[in-house]
Design a protein around this motif. Sequence first.
Motif, PDB file in Angstrom:
ATOM      1  N   SER A  61       3.864  -5.316   6.084  1.00  0.00           N
ATOM      2  CA  SER A  61       3.317  -5.189   7.414  1.00  0.00           C
ATOM      3  C   SER A  61       2.160  -4.097   7.544  1.00  0.00           C
ATOM      4  CB  SER A  61       3.954  -3.551   7.649  1.00  0.00           C
ATOM      5  OG  SER A  61       3.669  -3.370   9.394  1.00  0.00           O
ATOM      6  N   ALA A  62       1.350  -4.614   8.438  1.00  0.00           N
ATOM      7  CA  ALA A  62       0.427  -3.741   8.514  1.00  0.00           C
ATOM      8  C   ALA A  62      -0.403  -3.147   9.345  1.00  0.00           C
ATOM      9  CB  ALA A  62      -0.716  -5.297   8.970  1.00  0.00           C
ATOM     10  N   GLY A  63       0.828  -2.096   9.770  1.00  0.00           N
ATOM     11  CA  GLY A  63       0.936  -0.663  10.576  1.00  0.00           C
ATOM     12  C   GLY A  63       1.291  -1.199  11.988  1.00  0.00           C
ATOM     13  N   ALA A  64       0.531  -0.190  12.714  1.00  0.00           N
ATOM     14  CA  ALA A  64       0.047  -0.724  13.836  1.00  0.00           C
ATOM     15  C   ALA A  64      -0.874  -1.389  14.724  1.00  0.00           C
ATOM     16  CB  ALA A  64      -0.830   0.837  15.233  1.00  0.00           C
ATOM     17  N   ASP A  65       0.076  -2.343  15.399  1.00  0.00           N
ATOM     18  CA  ASP A  65      -0.524  -3.802  16.483  1.00  0.00           C
ATOM     19  C   ASP A  65      -1.470  -3.289  17.224  1.00  0.00           C
ATOM     20  OD1 ASP A  65      -0.162  -6.670  17.482  1.00  0.00           O
ATOM     21  OD2 ASP A  65      -0.894  -5.224  18.785  1.00  0.00           O
ATOM     22  N   LEU A  66      -2.571  -4.186  16.623  1.00  0.00           N
ATOM     23  CA  LEU A  66      -4.181  -3.862  18.122  1.00  0.00           C
ATOM     24  C   LEU A  66      -3.617  -3.734  19.574  1.00  0.00           C
ATOM     25  CD1 LEU A  66      -7.188  -5.964  15.965  1.00  0.00           C
ATOM     26  CD2 LEU A  66      -6.521  -3.568  16.184  1.00  0.00           C
ATOM     27  N   ASN A  67      -3.376  -4.427  20.459  1.00  0.00           N
ATOM     28  CA  ASN A  67      -2.980  -4.369  21.768  1.00  0.00           C
ATOM     29  C   ASN A  67      -2.330  -2.582  21.897  1.00  0.00           C
ATOM     30  OD1 ASN A  67      -4.240  -6.224  22.235  1.00  0.00           O
ATOM     31  ND2 ASN A  67      -2.775  -8.077  21.404  1.00  0.00           N
ATOM     32  N   ALA A 109       0.705  -3.087   2.653  1.00  0.00           N
ATOM     33  CA  ALA A 109       1.546  -2.608   3.666  1.00  0.00           C
ATOM     34  C   ALA A 109       0.284  -1.107   4.182  1.00  0.00           C
ATOM     35  CB  ALA A 109       2.786  -1.593   2.930  1.00  0.00           C
ATOM     36  N   TYR A 110       0.264  -1.408   5.073  1.00  0.00           N
ATOM     37  CA  TYR A 110      -0.446  -0.083   5.455  1.00  0.00           C
ATOM     38  C   TYR A 110       0.177   0.965   6.797  1.00  0.00           C
ATOM     39  CZ  TYR A 110      -4.921  -2.744   3.633  1.00  0.00           C
ATOM     40  OH  TYR A 110      -5.479  -3.420   2.640  1.00  0.00           O
ATOM     41  N   GLY A 111      -0.276   2.049   6.819  1.00  0.00           N
ATOM     42  CA  GLY A 111       0.552   2.952   7.841  1.00  0.00           C
ATOM     43  C   GLY A 111       1.608   2.995   8.146  1.00  0.00           C
ATOM     44  N   GLY A 112       2.165   2.572   8.940  1.00  0.00           N
ATOM     45  CA  GLY A 112       3.269   3.104   9.162  1.00  0.00           C
ATOM     46  C   GLY A 112       4.313   1.483   8.233  1.00  0.00           C
ATOM     47  N   GLY A 113       3.411   0.908   7.774  1.00  0.00           N
ATOM     48  CA  GLY A 113       4.366  -0.085   6.582  1.00  0.00           C
ATOM     49  C   GLY A 113       4.569   0.792   5.538  1.00  0.00           C
ATOM     50  N   VAL A 114       3.836   1.418   4.721  1.00  0.00           N
ATOM     51  CA  VAL A 114       3.955   2.767   3.616  1.00  0.00           C
ATOM     52  C   VAL A 114       5.282   3.305   4.486  1.00  0.00           C
ATOM     53  CG1 VAL A 114       2.631   4.116   2.412  1.00  0.00           C
ATOM     54  CG2 VAL A 114       1.248   2.208   3.253  1.00  0.00           C
ATOM     55  N   GLY A 115       5.446   3.779   5.318  1.00  0.00           N
ATOM     56  CA  GLY A 115       6.264   4.735   5.802  1.00  0.00           C
ATOM     57  C   GLY A 115       7.739   3.378   5.716  1.00  0.00           C
ATOM     58  N   LEU A 116       8.028   2.372   5.642  1.00  0.00           N
ATOM     59  CA  LEU A 116       8.630   2.071   5.551  1.00  0.00           C
ATOM     60  C   LEU A 116       8.783   1.503   4.559  1.00  0.00           C
ATOM     61  CD1 LEU A 116       8.688  -0.938   8.645  1.00  0.00           C
ATOM     62  CD2 LEU A 116       9.760   0.397   8.501  1.00  0.00           C
ATOM     63  N   VAL A 117       8.022   1.497   3.200  1.00  0.00           N
ATOM     64  CA  VAL A 117       8.520   1.437   1.893  1.00  0.00           C
ATOM     65  C   VAL A 117       8.988   2.766   1.782  1.00  0.00           C
ATOM     66  CG1 VAL A 117       7.306   1.372  -0.754  1.00  0.00           C
ATOM     67  CG2 VAL A 117       6.701  -0.398   1.808  1.00  0.00           C
ATOM     68  N   ALA A 118       8.334   3.764   2.192  1.00  0.00           N
ATOM     69  CA  ALA A 118       8.971   4.976   1.289  1.00  0.00           C
ATOM     70  C   ALA A 118      10.129   5.833   1.662  1.00  0.00           C
ATOM     71  CB  ALA A 118       7.968   6.037   1.893  1.00  0.00           C
ATOM     72  N   CYS A 119      11.015   4.608   3.030  1.00  0.00           N
ATOM     73  CA  CYS A 119      12.006   5.148   3.541  1.00  0.00           C
ATOM     74  C   CYS A 119      13.179   4.898   3.051  1.00  0.00           C
ATOM     75  CB  CYS A 119      12.232   5.032   5.029  1.00  0.00           C
ATOM     76  SG  CYS A 119      11.565   6.061   6.191  1.00  0.00           S
ATOM     77  N   CYS A 120      12.924   3.736   1.588  1.00  0.00           N
ATOM     78  CA  CYS A 120      13.621   3.138   1.084  1.00  0.00           C
ATOM     79  C   CYS A 120      13.936   3.328   0.404  1.00  0.00           C
ATOM     80  CB  CYS A 120      13.535   1.304   0.894  1.00  0.00           C
ATOM     81  SG  CYS A 120      13.138   0.856   2.476  1.00  0.00           S
ATOM     82  N   ASP A 121      15.406   3.315  -0.412  1.00  0.00           N
ATOM     83  CA  ASP A 121      16.077   4.275  -1.518  1.00  0.00           C
ATOM     84  C   ASP A 121      15.317   2.860  -2.926  1.00  0.00           C
ATOM     85  OD1 ASP A 121      17.603   5.525  -0.670  1.00  0.00           O
ATOM     86  OD2 ASP A 121      19.191   3.525  -0.115  1.00  0.00           O
ATOM     87  N   VAL A 122      15.118   1.923  -2.994  1.00  0.00           N
ATOM     88  CA  VAL A 122      14.693   1.398  -3.953  1.00  0.00           C
ATOM     89  C   VAL A 122      12.866   0.795  -2.693  1.00  0.00           C
ATOM     90  CG1 VAL A 122      14.885  -0.382  -6.054  1.00  0.00           C
ATOM     91  CG2 VAL A 122      16.392   1.238  -4.742  1.00  0.00           C
ATOM     92  N   ALA A 123      12.347   0.226  -4.719  1.00  0.00           N
ATOM     93  CA  ALA A 123      10.891   0.093  -3.548  1.00  0.00           C
ATOM     94  C   ALA A 123      10.147  -1.192  -4.417  1.00  0.00           C
ATOM     95  CB  ALA A 123       9.567   0.763  -2.621  1.00  0.00           C
ATOM     96  N   ILE A 124      10.196  -2.427  -4.273  1.00  0.00           N
ATOM     97  CA  ILE A 124       9.681  -3.388  -5.389  1.00  0.00           C
ATOM     98  C   ILE A 124       8.173  -4.076  -4.783  1.00  0.00           C
ATOM     99  CG2 ILE A 124       9.976  -4.601  -7.048  1.00  0.00           C
ATOM    100  CD1 ILE A 124      13.591  -4.163  -7.404  1.00  0.00           C
TER     101      ILE A 124
END
Length: 262
Positions: A61-67, A109-124
Amino acid sequence: MSEAVLVTVVGHVATISLNRAQVHNAFDDALIADLTAALLGVEHNPAVRVVVLTGIGASFSAGADLNWMRGMAQASEADNRTDSLRLATLMRTLNFLSKPTIARVNGSAYGGGVGLVACCDVAIGVDGAKFSLSEVKLGLVPAVISPYVIAAIGVRQARRLFVSGEVFDAAIAARIGLLHETVAADQLDEAVDRCVHFLGKGGPLAQDEAKRLALRIGGMTRESAERIDEENAALIARLRVSAEGQHGLGAFLDKRAPDWVR
């Protein structure tokens, strides 16, 4: 529900895929709403024991959409706060899901995409993935995702990455705790399947309590997260309508450097 998110259930595993490959699975209102609904759906599906979150295409995920960003740059502080609370609800829903979650990080993963990764129990993640918390380059801060990112990588690492906005690779992401494991792209499914195998051996009630235990001992409860979300939504809304935030967002959208760049 739009097609911004796809859900497939095979056996006891639900795979939730971000499905906006043409924009690198960037967040917009539809994706936030659909992903929140998808998470709530698998939460209440008794057949699902494990949830895998991934992206379709080259990026996680690239984070926030431009539009979406363009719309928020023109919105009022109150509307920005409401918008931020929607994203906060998504992150909180994922973080406190009662079932084990795996981030299958198929790309950057950028911005909010990093947030999604951090919210998961396991990240691979794949070893070619890149990561960034680049909000300061826009005159903003990673407010909504900050509790989860800091819980994953610690205050010391967060201080550096929050203020620098620098891009870092998968090896660094693993070293600081954002990823648990990095693998070659052709080994990602095997690594995820191996994790699913071990998660399938635990008692579902015990796993729910184990997650709550770890979060609680770590200082995070759903109630405390809700309070922090309110504060952080107000913060990012204020910064988005500030002079610096408006200038930074405008420069980014116009593809030019803001005045503060040295």
